[in-house]
Design an enzyme around this catalytic site. Structure first.
Site, short mmCIF file in Angstrom:
data_model
loop_
_atom_site.label_atom_id
_atom_site.label_comp_id
_atom_site.label_asym_id
_atom_site.label_seq_id
_atom_site.Cartn_x
_atom_site.Cartn_y
_atom_site.Cartn_z
N GLY A 106 47.61 38.10 37.83
CA GLY A 106 46.55 37.27 38.37
C GLY A 106 46.44 37.33 39.87
N CYS A 107 46.68 38.48 40.43
CA CYS A 107 46.75 38.67 41.88
C CYS A 107 45.55 39.52 42.32
CB CYS A 107 48.06 39.40 42.19
SG CYS A 107 48.30 39.93 43.89
N GLY A 108 45.14 39.36 43.57
CA GLY A 108 44.08 40.21 44.10
C GLY A 108 44.45 41.68 44.11
N THR A 128 46.18 43.09 41.61
CA THR A 128 46.38 43.50 40.22
C THR A 128 45.67 44.79 39.86
OG1 THR A 128 46.82 41.23 39.53
CG2 THR A 128 46.13 42.74 37.80
#
Length: 157
Positions: A34-36, A38
């Site tokens: 759920g990371c930028g 990803t």
């Protein structure tokens, strides 16, 4: 301690070591779904597809320490990665990369290659490139795209 003797936990909770990866070039990455950053999974998978037959292994260690961006179970993380990025490289149990519960593999990696100002892992998708002898060659910032690492990988294969 040798990299290949460090205890690691597989997704099913069983303990193992990196011994099966001895003699391979390794790219070890702490990841989050759920990371930028990803979308880097796509680049990692491309590297894996191009170079695995030549001896590259990408080892994925999900980490939920940064704004809880890897909140799922092992099954949920695997489903997400398969559905969105078709990843096929090995993924291990979720780890801590900083603090009192730091996984032994990350203790060792940080001892081998500190970051710019400290050994602390700053964010998801920090990458460590390890040669066939188990020596950490380089540490990459989270924002370093997998494509930018390709020449370094090629040099070790």
């Amino acid at each position: 301690m040798s990299l290949y003797k460090i205890p690691i936990t597989q997704q099913d909770g069983t303990e193992t070591t990196l011994a099966p990866y001895q003699g391979k070039v390794l790219l070890i990455v702490n990841t989050a779904t759920g990371c930028g950053l990803t979308p880097q999974y796509e680049g990692l998978q491309n590297l894996y597809e191009h170079y695995q037959a030549q001896g590259l292994e990408i080892l994925d260690f999900p980490c939920n320490q940064f704004k809880e961006q890897a909140p799922g179970t092992a099954d949920e993380i695997n489903s997400f990665c398969s559905l969105h990025y078709q990843t096929s490289f090995p993924r291990f149990a979720k780890v801590d990369v900083n603090g009192s519960d730091t996984a032994p593999i990350y203790q060792w990696l940080k001892e081998q290659k500190a970051g710019l100002l400290s050994s602390k892992i700053k964010w998801n998708f920090t990458k460590f490139l390890v040669d066939r002898e188990g020596k950490v060659i380089k540490r990459y910032a989270p924002t370093t795209a997998p494509e930018e690492i390709e020449k370094d990988i090629q040099a070790l294969l």
